[in-house]
Enzyme design. Structure first.
Site, mmCIF file in Angstrom:
data_model
loop_
_atom_site.group_PDB
_atom_site.id
_atom_site.type_symbol
_atom_site.label_atom_id
_atom_site.label_comp_id
_atom_site.label_asym_id
_atom_site.label_seq_id
_atom_site.Cartn_x
_atom_site.Cartn_y
_atom_site.Cartn_z
ATOM 1 N N ARG A 66 -17.910 -2.146 17.702
ATOM 2 C CA ARG A 66 -17.262 -3.420 17.355
ATOM 3 C C ARG A 66 -15.905 -3.545 18.030
ATOM 4 O O ARG A 66 -15.022 -2.705 17.838
ATOM 5 C CB ARG A 66 -17.119 -3.552 15.830
ATOM 6 N N CYS A 124 0.836 -1.210 0.000
ATOM 7 C CA CYS A 124 0.000 0.000 0.000
ATOM 8 C C CYS A 124 0.874 1.265 0.000
ATOM 9 O O CYS A 124 1.838 1.355 0.759
ATOM 10 C CB CYS A 124 -0.901 -0.012 1.237
ATOM 11 N N CYS A 151 0.476 -0.041 10.274
ATOM 12 C CA CYS A 151 -0.019 -1.058 9.338
ATOM 13 C C CYS A 151 1.071 -1.913 8.693
ATOM 14 O O CYS A 151 2.030 -1.399 8.116
ATOM 15 C CB CYS A 151 -0.849 -0.380 8.250
ATOM 16 N N CYS A 177 0.538 4.634 6.962
ATOM 17 C CA CYS A 177 -0.088 4.480 8.277
ATOM 18 C C CYS A 177 0.887 3.753 9.215
ATOM 19 O O CYS A 177 1.294 2.620 8.922
ATOM 20 C CB CYS A 177 -1.393 3.697 8.143
ATOM 21 N N CYS A 196 -16.805 -8.589 5.361
ATOM 22 C CA CYS A 196 -16.101 -7.316 5.161
ATOM 23 C C CYS A 196 -14.849 -7.555 4.324
ATOM 24 O O CYS A 196 -13.991 -8.348 4.720
ATOM 25 C CB CYS A 196 -15.656 -6.729 6.488
ATOM 26 N N CYS A 210 -19.237 2.721 8.576
ATOM 27 C CA CYS A 210 -18.501 2.029 9.632
ATOM 28 C C CYS A 210 -17.235 2.843 9.851
ATOM 29 O O CYS A 210 -16.391 2.926 8.947
ATOM 30 C CB CYS A 210 -18.163 0.603 9.178
ATOM 31 N N CYS A 219 -19.722 -5.397 3.359
ATOM 32 C CA CYS A 219 -18.951 -4.234 3.798
ATOM 33 C C CYS A 219 -17.639 -4.230 3.028
ATOM 34 O O CYS A 219 -17.085 -5.299 2.742
ATOM 35 C CB CYS A 219 -18.675 -4.325 5.301
HETATM 36 N N1 SAM Z 1 -6.726 0.566 3.246
HETATM 37 C C1 SAM Z 1 -7.977 0.824 3.811
HETATM 38 C C2 SAM Z 1 -7.969 2.003 4.733
HETATM 39 O O1 SAM Z 1 -6.975 2.214 5.413
HETATM 40 O O2 SAM Z 1 -8.962 2.710 4.805
HETATM 41 C C3 SAM Z 1 -8.593 -0.329 4.502
HETATM 42 C C4 SAM Z 1 -7.849 -1.311 5.335
HETATM 43 S S1 SAM Z 1 -7.185 -0.771 6.873
HETATM 44 C C5 SAM Z 1 -6.204 -2.152 7.258
HETATM 45 C C6 SAM Z 1 -8.551 -0.738 8.005
HETATM 46 C C7 SAM Z 1 -8.274 -0.322 9.426
HETATM 47 O O3 SAM Z 1 -7.667 -1.373 10.131
HETATM 48 C C8 SAM Z 1 -7.370 0.852 9.676
HETATM 49 O O4 SAM Z 1 -8.006 2.089 9.493
HETATM 50 C C9 SAM Z 1 -6.992 0.647 11.133
HETATM 51 O O5 SAM Z 1 -7.904 1.322 11.979
HETATM 52 C C10 SAM Z 1 -7.099 -0.861 11.307
HETATM 53 N N2 SAM Z 1 -5.768 -1.450 11.506
HETATM 54 C C11 SAM Z 1 -4.831 -1.664 10.561
HETATM 55 N N3 SAM Z 1 -3.711 -2.203 11.095
HETATM 56 C C12 SAM Z 1 -3.953 -2.336 12.424
HETATM 57 C C13 SAM Z 1 -3.168 -2.806 13.523
HETATM 58 N N4 SAM Z 1 -1.909 -3.232 13.373
HETATM 59 N N5 SAM Z 1 -3.719 -2.803 14.750
HETATM 60 C C14 SAM Z 1 -4.995 -2.366 14.924
HETATM 61 N N6 SAM Z 1 -5.755 -1.882 13.928
HETATM 62 C C15 SAM Z 1 -5.250 -1.862 12.692
HETATM 63 FE FE1 SF4 Z 2 -2.834 1.127 3.409
HETATM 64 FE FE2 SF4 Z 2 -2.755 -0.074 5.765
HETATM 65 FE FE3 SF4 Z 2 -3.067 2.544 5.655
HETATM 66 FE FE4 SF4 Z 2 -5.090 0.944 4.853
HETATM 67 S S1 SF4 Z 2 -4.273 1.127 6.909
HETATM 68 S S2 SF4 Z 2 -4.316 2.776 3.813
HETATM 69 S S3 SF4 Z 2 -3.887 -0.757 3.992
HETATM 70 S S4 SF4 Z 2 -1.240 1.408 4.957
#
Ligand code: SAM
Ligand code: SF4
Ligand code: DTB
Length: 352
Positions: free
Chosen positions: A288, A75, A82, A79, A119, A210, A150
């Site tokens: 959730r 990606c 992530c 973030c 989802c 959501c 979702c």
């Molecule tokens: N890429 C899309 C986005 O960011 O909108 C969707 C997938 S993203 C993985 C969805 C959510 O998962 C993130 O906004 C975050 O809140 C949660 N998330 C991701 N990695 C995580 C982690 N290591 N621990 C807890 N929550 C996590």
């Molecule tokens: Fe990409 Fe992970 Fe951020 Fe979603 S949470 S936008 S998958 S880096």
């Protein structure tokens, strides 16, 4: 004592509702009111959360949802939590968008395991137009199985949100993740305002929202107050509010920064407080209990349910991280006397 009284913090002055219709939940919370809820003695906070919860939800029901990563890794966003960010050194291999048939097979298995909602998540900044036909076919196919649908695909343009709505998408997950003022410490490749813009497109298309975030990223209590406040003052509360506990992943900035420090795991009671305040501030929303359950004790999860959490992700895997697993969940729900939810969520039922 009325429910309305219970949704007001002890220390705050009586509030005037800015909600558009009589009976709609308040969207005019002040930060001071949310902070006062967080500050309540734990037993008082739990009592209020339970009372609000029982006024709007069946206290013995938990909604079961299943996640599938339809496009994993690589990606372009940064973030800090992530594993799927291309900037993370998590060892995760980037994959292509899955085929529709494979997604439908996975949805069928989720339905057979008793899940109500499927989802689908993609590690994208935003979907490209060339991806839309496949994604639309996934929504149509999953919907045709009688599952709620979702998706979480990153930022959406208005036309893309309409295309997903036309395909039958029930919910779109798009998290604000943390307080507006902490956002830039966690993600630099997009802004809090970008998030709100997509949420607006999703609402305008008639898709249920959501939206939640993560606690345990080293944020302050003030950030948790700002996070719940931002959600509870959206023009309309999200139908679902995922509260994730950070899963610290090696090779991610946050996972590495917190490893070995006292902040590596959010304090259980502070996590339960966050759930309880979210429940009180957004009485009709589904709250959730999302990522992080795998490393949470049964007792903490039980406290979260008592605080008003009424939805979980089932299965062995979230998107890339481990989850509690079906047999552990079945045992926990049986122990607590909790049944899987089968009916509609309160906010959707009210809108239909
Ligand atoms: N890429 C899309 C986005 O960011 O909108 C969707 C997938 S993203 C993985 C969805 C959510 O998962 C993130 O906004 C975050 O809140 C949660 N998330 C991701 N990695 C995580 C982690 N290591 N621990 C807890 N929550 C996590
Ligand atoms: Fe990409 Fe992970 Fe951020 Fe979603 S949470 S936008 S998958 S880096
Ligand atoms: C959300 O708030 N939590 C889910 C869902 N929305 C998409 C995702 C949790 C991801 C946890 C880390 C992982 O599996 O990579």
């Amino acid at each position: 004592m009325t429910v309305d009284t219970l949704t007001r913090p002890l220390a705050a002055a009586p509030a005037v509702s800015a909600a558009p219709h009589a009976g709609d939940p308040r969207t005019d919370w002040t930060r001071a009111e949310i902070a006062a809820l967080f500050d309540l003695p734990f037993a008082e906070l739990m009592f209020r959360a339970q009372t609000v919860h029982r006024a709007h939800h069946a206290a013995d029901e938990v909604q079961l949802c299943t996640l599938l990563s339809i496009k994993t890794g690589g990606c372009p966003e940064d973030c800090g939590y992530c594993s799927q960010s291309a900037t993370a050194d998590s060892g995760l291999k980037a994959e292509k968008l899955m085929d529709v048939d494979a997604v439908l097979a996975s949805a069928a298995a989720a339905k057979a395991a008793g899940s109500q909602r499927f989802c689908m998540g993609a590690a994208w900044r935003n979907p490209k137009d060339r991806d839309m036909a496949k994604v639309v076919a996934m929504v149509e196919g999953v919907k045709a199985m009688g599952l709620e649908t979702c998706m979480t695909l990153g930022m959406l343009e208005a036309g893309q949100a309409r295309a997903l709505a036309d395909a039958g998408l029930d919910y779109y997950n798009h998290n604000i993740d943390t307080s507006p003022e902490n956002y830039g410490n966690v993600i630099t490749t997009r802004t809090f305002a970008d998030r709100l813009e997509t949420l607006g497109h999703v609402r305008d298309a008639g898709i249920s929202v959501c939206c939640g975030g993560i606690v345990g990223m080293g944020e302050t209590r003030g950030d948790r107050v700002g996070f719940v406040h931002a959600l509870a003052t959206l023009p309309r509360h999200p139908e679902s509010v995922p509260v994730n506990a950070l899963v610290p992943v090696k090779g991610t900035p946050l996972g590495d920064m917190l490893a070995g420090t006292p902040m590596a795991k959010i304090d259980d009671i502070e996590f339960v407080r966050t759930v309880a305040v979210a429940r009180i501030a957004m009485p009709r929303s589904m709250v959730r209990l999302s990522a992080g359950r795998e490393s949470m004790s049964e007792a903490t999860q039980a406290l979260c349910f008592m605080a008003g959490a009424n939805s979980i992700f089932t299965g062995d895997k979230l998107l890339t991280a481990g989850n509690a697993g079906d047999s552990a969940d079945a045992a926990l729900l049986a122990k607590l006397g909790v049944r899987p939810m089968t009916g509609a969520e309160p906010m959707r039922a009210a809108a239909e």
